[in-house]
Scaffold this motif. Structure first.
Motif, PDB file in Angstrom:
ATOM      1  N   THR A 281       0.848  -1.193   0.000  1.00  0.00           N
ATOM      2  CA  THR A 281       0.000   0.000   0.000  1.00  0.00           C
ATOM      3  C   THR A 281       0.883   1.243   0.000  1.00  0.00           C
ATOM      4  O   THR A 281       2.004   1.226   0.495  1.00  0.00           O
ATOM      5  CB  THR A 281      -0.926   0.041   1.238  1.00  0.00           C
ATOM      6  N   VAL A 282       0.339   2.322  -0.564  1.00  0.00           N
ATOM      7  CA  VAL A 282       0.984   3.635  -0.554  1.00  0.00           C
ATOM      8  C   VAL A 282      -0.057   4.660  -0.135  1.00  0.00           C
ATOM      9  O   VAL A 282      -1.130   4.740  -0.741  1.00  0.00           O
ATOM     10  CB  VAL A 282       1.552   4.009  -1.944  1.00  0.00           C
ATOM     11  N   SER A 283       0.230   5.425   0.909  1.00  0.00           N
ATOM     12  CA  SER A 283      -0.705   6.452   1.370  1.00  0.00           C
ATOM     13  C   SER A 283      -0.901   7.490   0.272  1.00  0.00           C
ATOM     14  O   SER A 283       0.061   7.992  -0.306  1.00  0.00           O
ATOM     15  CB  SER A 283      -0.187   7.121   2.644  1.00  0.00           C
ATOM     16  N   GLU A 284      -2.159   7.816   0.007  1.00  0.00           N
ATOM     17  CA  GLU A 284      -2.495   8.732  -1.096  1.00  0.00           C
ATOM     18  C   GLU A 284      -2.595  10.177  -0.655  1.00  0.00           C
ATOM     19  O   GLU A 284      -2.269  11.097  -1.402  1.00  0.00           O
ATOM     20  CB  GLU A 284      -3.821   8.288  -1.739  1.00  0.00           C
ATOM     21  N   GLY A 285      -3.064  10.426   0.579  1.00  0.00           N
ATOM     22  CA  GLY A 285      -3.308  11.793   1.018  1.00  0.00           C
ATOM     23  C   GLY A 285      -2.984  11.984   2.486  1.00  0.00           C
ATOM     24  O   GLY A 285      -2.887  11.029   3.256  1.00  0.00           O
ATOM     25  N   GLY A 286      -2.785  13.262   2.864  1.00  0.00           N
ATOM     26  CA  GLY A 286      -2.475  13.577   4.249  1.00  0.00           C
ATOM     27  C   GLY A 286      -0.995  13.831   4.458  1.00  0.00           C
ATOM     28  O   GLY A 286      -0.192  13.784   3.519  1.00  0.00           O
ATOM     29  N   MET A 332       7.290  10.497  -2.039  1.00  0.00           N
ATOM     30  CA  MET A 332       6.729  11.613  -1.277  1.00  0.00           C
ATOM     31  C   MET A 332       6.913  12.942  -2.003  1.00  0.00           C
ATOM     32  O   MET A 332       6.116  13.866  -1.824  1.00  0.00           O
ATOM     33  CB  MET A 332       7.367  11.666   0.115  1.00  0.00           C
ATOM     34  N   ALA A 333       7.948  13.026  -2.855  1.00  0.00           N
ATOM     35  CA  ALA A 333       8.175  14.246  -3.627  1.00  0.00           C
ATOM     36  C   ALA A 333       7.128  14.439  -4.724  1.00  0.00           C
ATOM     37  O   ALA A 333       7.048  15.514  -5.329  1.00  0.00           O
ATOM     38  CB  ALA A 333       9.573  14.219  -4.247  1.00  0.00           C
ATOM     39  N   LEU A 334       6.287  13.417  -4.966  1.00  0.00           N
ATOM     40  CA  LEU A 334       5.217  13.524  -5.959  1.00  0.00           C
ATOM     41  C   LEU A 334       4.000  14.264  -5.405  1.00  0.00           C
ATOM     42  O   LEU A 334       3.028  14.489  -6.136  1.00  0.00           O
ATOM     43  CB  LEU A 334       4.781  12.130  -6.428  1.00  0.00           C
ATOM     44  N   ARG A 335       4.044  14.663  -4.134  1.00  0.00           N
ATOM     45  CA  ARG A 335       2.900  15.323  -3.504  1.00  0.00           C
ATOM     46  C   ARG A 335       2.508  16.598  -4.250  1.00  0.00           C
ATOM     47  O   ARG A 335       3.357  17.355  -4.701  1.00  0.00           O
ATOM     48  CB  ARG A 335       3.238  15.707  -2.067  1.00  0.00           C
ATOM     49  N   VAL A 336       1.203  16.815  -4.324  1.00  0.00           N
ATOM     50  CA  VAL A 336       0.671  18.073  -4.860  1.00  0.00           C
ATOM     51  C   VAL A 336      -0.391  18.577  -3.894  1.00  0.00           C
ATOM     52  O   VAL A 336      -0.891  17.848  -3.049  1.00  0.00           O
ATOM     53  CB  VAL A 336       0.062  17.883  -6.277  1.00  0.00           C
ATOM     54  N   GLY A 337      -0.752  19.867  -4.031  1.00  0.00           N
ATOM     55  CA  GLY A 337      -1.791  20.444  -3.179  1.00  0.00           C
ATOM     56  C   GLY A 337      -1.209  21.299  -2.087  1.00  0.00           C
ATOM     57  O   GLY A 337      -0.241  20.901  -1.429  1.00  0.00           O
ATOM     58  N   SER A 338      -1.784  22.473  -1.900  1.00  0.00           N
ATOM     59  CA  SER A 338      -1.291  23.406  -0.885  1.00  0.00           C
ATOM     60  C   SER A 338      -1.943  23.171   0.470  1.00  0.00           C
ATOM     61  O   SER A 338      -1.373  23.508   1.497  1.00  0.00           O
ATOM     62  CB  SER A 338      -1.560  24.850  -1.338  1.00  0.00           C
ATOM     63  N   GLY A 339      -3.144  22.608   0.477  1.00  0.00           N
ATOM     64  CA  GLY A 339      -3.819  22.319   1.737  1.00  0.00           C
ATOM     65  C   GLY A 339      -3.473  20.917   2.201  1.00  0.00           C
ATOM     66  O   GLY A 339      -2.401  20.680   2.745  1.00  0.00           O
ATOM     67  N   LEU A 340      -4.380  19.970   1.979  1.00  0.00           N
ATOM     68  CA  LEU A 340      -4.124  18.573   2.299  1.00  0.00           C
ATOM     69  C   LEU A 340      -3.368  17.950   1.133  1.00  0.00           C
ATOM     70  O   LEU A 340      -3.906  17.807   0.043  1.00  0.00           O
ATOM     71  CB  LEU A 340      -5.446  17.833   2.529  1.00  0.00           C
ATOM     72  N   PRO A 341      -2.082  17.602   1.317  1.00  0.00           N
ATOM     73  CA  PRO A 341      -1.307  17.074   0.193  1.00  0.00           C
ATOM     74  C   PRO A 341      -1.822  15.713  -0.250  1.00  0.00           C
ATOM     75  O   PRO A 341      -2.388  14.950   0.538  1.00  0.00           O
ATOM     76  CB  PRO A 341       0.107  16.981   0.757  1.00  0.00           C
TER      77      PRO A 341
END
Length: 398
Positions: A281-286, A332-341
């Motif tokens: 599994t890979v965490s998608e958000g947060g 983790m460097a693939l994160r996007v979004g300014s609020g909840l990544p």
């Protein structure tokens, strides 16, 4: 040690001590002060600087273990100096349970300073620092301390509140030192296990870097070289599936199936599952999005998590798990979004994966998994040592 049933005395006492324990307040032993609030540019250089991360450590604070630093004037440092025997408290937290956590400074040669989210307790009478270090971690003291915290978005505890916290203490320094000596021996055992675990973790990390950069290669069972590695996209190896979000009301205490969502541990439990076990599994958000994990048993896949079942038998799940763990910072460097990544499925699918021959994948997975098992065994020893210490200390304090 001897058993006792006297009121206001612990269940276990060292022989030769029978004087009744005393009811006091923390303010009878310490004065309290808030720490340094410097400009953002001042951090990362200068003098050793104690912050919350140092306080929540399992072991007492010494100069060499302090993580941070801050550049302040000599005058400011003198006002906010931390020296041997000072107790440091966590002043603020998002959760009430963490407010007022404490640690002791036990470096007799060098001093440090402390941050604005920390309160320093400076002894005003002779104390045994390690005794107070353990006393302040007992359930009775922690319950009273957290009850005195306040706040709406964050919980805080102030100097006056800390000063009023009631404690029941051993009446003599000799008895305090006996208890502190026992606790110190347990702390030394715990620290030894932590160092042992860190060494194996560092060794594994070094092996992963060597293996996945192909600086070290395995040979086949008759001593021949394996073929060159291929590079594929993650989306070509696995089917990336997103889960379904459960509400808190859907969680069932004591249920069988963990709910795996955006964090690094289960969000709760439920009575059914939507995903078979033995899958990555890979965490998608947060805040933890990009965290890679292995789910050995059936579970509920939440809406902020991806499951990565293999598309075929050419790829070895154990190898892919280790490869993705090694590549976790890149994920983790693939994160996007300014609020909840969050991490987009299309970006995860494009992740390049170095893929050896299936037999070499198996050899790499078996080697790294053996190190994981060693780390798990040390972790179990650590858990046992901490529980043993906690259980005995509960009987050695009121």
């Amino acid at each position: 040690m001897t058993q006792t049933d006297h009121q206001n005395e612990p269940k276990l006492r060292f022989p030769g001590f029978d004087t009744a324990w005393e009811e006091k307040n923390l303010g009878e032993f310490f004065t309290f002060k808030n720490g340094v609030n410097a400009d953002k540019s001042a951090y990362g250089k200068g003098r050793k600087f104690i912050n919350v991360l140092d306080i929540i450590s399992d072991t007492p604070i010494t100069y060499d273990t302090i993580i941070g630093s801050v550049e302040i004037s000599d005058k400011e440092f003198e006002k906010n100096e931390v020296r041997y025997g000072d107790i440091l408290f966590q002043r603020s937290s998002e959760t009430r349970e963490e407010v007022g956590q404490s640690n002791v400074y036990l470096d007799q040669e060098r001093t440090a300073t402390f941050g604005g989210f920390v309160i320093r307790g400076r002894p005003i009478t002779e104390i045994e620092p390690e005794y107070f270090h353990n006393l302040l971690k007992t359930a009775r003291v922690r319950k009273d301390m957290t009850a005195r915290s306040g706040g709406s978005t964050r919980y805080n505890v102030g100097q006056e509140s800390l000063s009023a916290v009631p404690i029941t203490i051993a009446p003599t320094l000799n008895e305090q030192r006996k208890i502190a000596g026992f606790a110190g021996a347990m702390d030394a055992k715990i620290a030894q296990l932590e160092r042992k675990k860190a060494l194996v973790e560092d060794y594994k990390k070094g092996c992963m870097q060597q293996l996945f950069s192909q600086k070290i290669r395995f040979k086949d069972d008759i001593g021949n070289d394996f073929p060159d590695w291929e590079e594929k996209r993650l989306g070509g190896i696995v089917s990336i599936k997103k889960g379904h979000q459960l509400n808190r009301d859907d969680m069932i205490e004591g249920a069988e199936y963990p709910v795996i969502n955006g964090g690094i541990s289960a969000s709760g439990y439920t009575d059914t599952f939507n995903t078979k076990g033995s899958v990555i599994t890979v965490s998608e958000g947060g805040n933890s999005c990009g965290y890679v994990d292995w789910q050995p048993h059936d579970f509920w896949l939440g809406g902020h998590c991806y499951a990565l079942p293999l598309k075929d038998s050419v790829s070895h799940a154990g190898y892919l798990l280790q490869f993705l763990k090694n590549a976790q910072s890149g994920i983790m460097a693939l994160r996007v979004g300014s609020g909840l990544p969050n991490i987009q499925k299309r970006d995860l699918e494009k992740l390049p994966v170095a893929l050896p021959h299936p037999d070499e994948q198996r050899k790499i997975a078996d080697f790294l998994s053996a190190l994981d098992r060693k780390i798990d065994l040390i972790s179990q020893e650590l858990t046992h040592a901490r529980s043993f210490k906690q259980g005995l200390l509960q009987q050695m304090f009121v």
